[in-house]
Design a protein around this motif. Structure first.
Motif, PDB file in Angstrom:
ATOM      1  N   ARG A 195      13.174  -3.977   2.517  1.00 24.43           N
ATOM      2  CA  ARG A 195      13.581  -2.695   3.114  1.00 24.43           C
ATOM      3  C   ARG A 195      13.962  -1.659   2.058  1.00 24.43           C
ATOM      4  NH1 ARG A 195      15.628  -6.035   7.434  1.00 24.43           N
ATOM      5  NH2 ARG A 195      17.700  -6.153   6.469  1.00 24.43           N
ATOM      6  N   VAL A 196      14.319  -2.099   0.860  1.00 27.79           N
ATOM      7  CA  VAL A 196      14.554  -1.171  -0.244  1.00 27.79           C
ATOM      8  C   VAL A 196      13.236  -0.592  -0.742  1.00 27.79           C
ATOM      9  CG1 VAL A 196      15.359  -0.968  -2.636  1.00 27.79           C
ATOM     10  CG2 VAL A 196      16.672  -2.307  -0.980  1.00 27.79           C
ATOM     11  N   LEU A 197      12.195  -1.400  -0.713  1.00 28.77           N
ATOM     12  CA  LEU A 197      10.911  -1.023  -1.310  1.00 28.77           C
ATOM     13  C   LEU A 197       9.968  -0.318  -0.353  1.00 28.77           C
ATOM     14  CD1 LEU A 197      10.266  -4.355  -3.268  1.00 28.77           C
ATOM     15  CD2 LEU A 197      11.249  -2.231  -4.158  1.00 28.77           C
ATOM     16  N   GLY A 198      10.127  -0.566   0.942  1.00 31.20           N
ATOM     17  CA  GLY A 198       9.143  -0.018   1.870  1.00 31.20           C
ATOM     18  C   GLY A 198       9.706   0.342   3.222  1.00 31.20           C
ATOM     19  N   GLU A 199       8.827   0.860   4.063  1.00 31.86           N
ATOM     20  CA  GLU A 199       9.211   1.264   5.415  1.00 31.86           C
ATOM     21  C   GLU A 199       8.423   0.510   6.486  1.00 31.86           C
ATOM     22  OE1 GLU A 199       8.719   5.499   5.541  1.00 31.86           O
ATOM     23  OE2 GLU A 199      10.769   5.859   4.818  1.00 31.86           O
ATOM     24  N   ARG A 200       7.157   0.327   6.274  1.00 32.44           N
ATOM     25  CA  ARG A 200       6.319  -0.388   7.246  1.00 32.44           C
ATOM     26  C   ARG A 200       6.136  -1.801   6.717  1.00 32.44           C
ATOM     27  NH1 ARG A 200       5.157   4.296   5.983  1.00 32.44           N
ATOM     28  NH2 ARG A 200       3.638   3.694   4.408  1.00 32.44           N
ATOM     29  N   THR A 232       8.717   3.893   0.164  1.00 31.58           N
ATOM     30  CA  THR A 232       8.076   3.986   1.476  1.00 31.58           C
ATOM     31  C   THR A 232       6.796   3.162   1.549  1.00 31.58           C
ATOM     32  OG1 THR A 232       6.928   6.018   0.785  1.00 31.58           O
ATOM     33  CG2 THR A 232       9.029   6.277   1.921  1.00 31.58           C
ATOM     34  N   LEU A 233       6.689   2.146   0.737  1.00 28.32           N
ATOM     35  CA  LEU A 233       5.490   1.317   0.721  1.00 28.32           C
ATOM     36  C   LEU A 233       5.288   0.592   2.051  1.00 28.32           C
ATOM     37  CD1 LEU A 233       5.977  -0.280  -2.799  1.00 28.32           C
ATOM     38  CD2 LEU A 233       4.189   1.375  -2.188  1.00 28.32           C
ATOM     39  N   ALA A 234       4.028   0.365   2.380  1.00 28.88           N
ATOM     40  CA  ALA A 234       3.701  -0.578   3.447  1.00 28.88           C
ATOM     41  C   ALA A 234       3.648  -1.958   2.800  1.00 28.88           C
ATOM     42  CB  ALA A 234       2.362  -0.228   4.082  1.00 28.88           C
ATOM     43  N   ILE A 235       4.364  -2.915   3.369  1.00 31.36           N
ATOM     44  CA  ILE A 235       4.426  -4.265   2.798  1.00 31.36           C
ATOM     45  C   ILE A 235       3.846  -5.253   3.798  1.00 31.36           C
ATOM     46  CG2 ILE A 235       5.941  -6.060   1.870  1.00 31.36           C
ATOM     47  CD1 ILE A 235       7.923  -3.868   1.107  1.00 31.36           C
ATOM     48  N   MET A 236       2.849  -6.008   3.351  1.00 35.71           N
ATOM     49  CA  MET A 236       2.105  -6.926   4.211  1.00 35.71           C
ATOM     50  C   MET A 236       2.386  -8.350   3.747  1.00 35.71           C
ATOM     51  SD  MET A 236      -1.301  -4.657   3.520  1.00 35.71           S
ATOM     52  CE  MET A 236      -0.874  -3.035   2.863  1.00 35.71           C
ATOM     53  N   ALA A 237       3.176  -9.064   4.497  1.00 32.57           N
ATOM     54  CA  ALA A 237       3.654 -10.366   4.030  1.00 32.57           C
ATOM     55  C   ALA A 237       2.951 -11.531   4.715  1.00 32.57           C
ATOM     56  CB  ALA A 237       5.158 -10.479   4.248  1.00 32.57           C
ATOM     57  N   GLY A 238       2.807 -12.596   3.954  1.00 34.38           N
ATOM     58  CA  GLY A 238       2.320 -13.864   4.474  1.00 34.38           C
ATOM     59  C   GLY A 238       3.232 -14.979   3.997  1.00 34.38           C
ATOM     60  N   SER A 286       0.853  -1.178   0.000  1.00 34.90           N
ATOM     61  CA  SER A 286       0.000   0.000   0.000  1.00 34.90           C
ATOM     62  C   SER A 286       0.887   1.225   0.000  1.00 34.90           C
ATOM     63  CB  SER A 286      -0.915   0.001   1.226  1.00 34.90           C
ATOM     64  OG  SER A 286      -1.771   1.132   1.220  1.00 34.90           O
ATOM     65  N   GLY A 287       0.413   2.282  -0.625  1.00 29.16           N
ATOM     66  CA  GLY A 287       1.198   3.511  -0.702  1.00 29.16           C
ATOM     67  C   GLY A 287       1.172   4.150  -2.071  1.00 29.16           C
ATOM     68  N   GLY A 288       0.613   3.426  -3.065  1.00 28.23           N
ATOM     69  CA  GLY A 288       0.430   3.989  -4.390  1.00 28.23           C
ATOM     70  C   GLY A 288       1.715   4.371  -5.085  1.00 28.23           C
ATOM     71  N   ASP A 289       1.574   5.205  -6.115  1.00 31.65           N
ATOM     72  CA  ASP A 289       2.732   5.596  -6.913  1.00 31.65           C
ATOM     73  C   ASP A 289       3.752   6.388  -6.107  1.00 31.65           C
ATOM     74  OD1 ASP A 289       0.897   7.722  -6.714  1.00 31.65           O
ATOM     75  OD2 ASP A 289       1.550   8.617  -8.592  1.00 31.65           O
ATOM     76  N   ILE A 290       3.265   7.182  -5.136  1.00 30.36           N
ATOM     77  CA  ILE A 290       4.181   7.976  -4.316  1.00 30.36           C
ATOM     78  C   ILE A 290       5.051   7.064  -3.463  1.00 30.36           C
ATOM     79  CG2 ILE A 290       4.307   9.668  -2.438  1.00 30.36           C
ATOM     80  CD1 ILE A 290       1.689  10.849  -3.518  1.00 30.36           C
TER      81      ILE A 290
END
Length: 298
Positions: free
Chosen positions: A157-162, A137-143, A127-131
């Motif tokens: 960690r390169v792609l997101g922050e949360r 700074t994407l939120a990444i939700m892993a399973g 989540s986080g869209g194009d910005i």
């Protein structure tokens, strides 16, 4: 642990978000193989050193980490399954990560099929869209399995922050559904708030700046509300893809015995918006529909 010196990443899907994600990975020193249905979308990346592959099978054979970011569950199935798909062509011990927003049940199916092929699979929608994609700074939700998640963590960690591991296979997709449900009615509220300000004769820009710092604060209000005021309807996230997400969320909600009246309303409105010819616009275009119904000229 996977690092830039040990990973060759294959990335499938170079849309609004995928292209920025690939750039960030390349900037971090990773070697990238890429494939997308329309090769012209990859030209900018090829010019800065990405390697083109003609199909998922070729990409899978040349990579030890494979990330997919495609449009719909049917697209996910197509790139993973079949003789030309990822699962039949990836080398053993490869990590496969689907970052598409897709069905939790499909994430589980991929996980189980990957395990039989000696591969490790994670579902990791964002989540986080194009910005968020551009800024890493994407939120990444892993399973999936913790061991696989820990190995892939440097890439995340390169792609997101949360970034969080939420549970076993499918948990990432279920979390993304919760995210989309929260956004769905919030988008209606943002549109109605701006329309109300305009109809009341207020300076909508000043109102937005004021309420964005209070209890009404949200990503949609601060970022998409600003685009609404600027009449900027370029897609950070397509209307057609949001409809797809809401349909998956509604199906999943019904499967677990949950009513979702707010989600149903948002889905209905966005389908009406798509019928107006706005399927390829950004989700902020919802204000066009609601402003029309409120007899307001934007």
């Amino acid at each position: 642990m996977i690092t830039a010196s040990t990973a060759t990443i294959g990335f499938i899907g170079l849309g609004v978000m995928g292209k920025s994600m690939v750039k960030n990975l390349m900037d971090a020193g990773y070697s990238l193989n890429v494939y997308t249905r329309t090769k012209s979308k990859a030209e900018e990346l090829l010019e800065i050193g990405a390697n083109w592959h003609d199909d998922p099978a070729s990409l899978a054979k040349a990579s030890n980490v494979i990330i997919t970011m495609v449009g719909y569950p049917a697209d996910v199935e197509k790139v993973y399954f079949g003789d030309n798909g990822i699962l039949k062509n990836a080398k053993k011990n490869t990590y496969v990560i689907d970052m598409t927003t897709s069905k939790p049940s499909l994430a589980i199916e991929i996980y189980e099929a990957a395990k039989k092929e000696g591969l490790a699979a994670l579902d990791a929608p964002v989540s986080g869209g194009d910005i968020g994609a551009k800024n890493g700074t994407l939120a990444i939700m892993a399973g999936g399995d913790k061991n696989a998640y820990d190995e892939i963590a440097p890439i995340f960690r390169v792609l997101g922050e949360r970034i969080h591991l939420l549970g076993p296979a499918g948990a990432g997709q279920h979390t993304k559904m919760a995210n989309q449900i929260a956004i769905a009615t919030n988008m209606i509220g943002v549109c109605e708030s701006i329309i109300y300000a305009k109809k009341a004769g207020l300076n909508a820009e000043e109102v937005l700046a004021t309420i964005s710092s209070g209890a009404a604060a949200s990503f949609s209000l601060s970022n998409l509300g600003k685009r609404m005021l600027e009449q900027d309807y370029e897609p950070g996230f397509y209307v057609k893809h949001f409809i797809k997400d809401m349909e998956i969320a509604l199906e999943s909600a019904h499967t677990i015995g949950m009513p979702a009246p707010g989600l149903e309303l948002s889905l209905k409105l966005y389908k009406e918006l798509a019928d107006m010819g706005e399927a390829d616009s950004g989700t902020q275009a919802l204000i066009k529909l609601l402003a029309h119904e409120a007899e307001l000229t934007l």
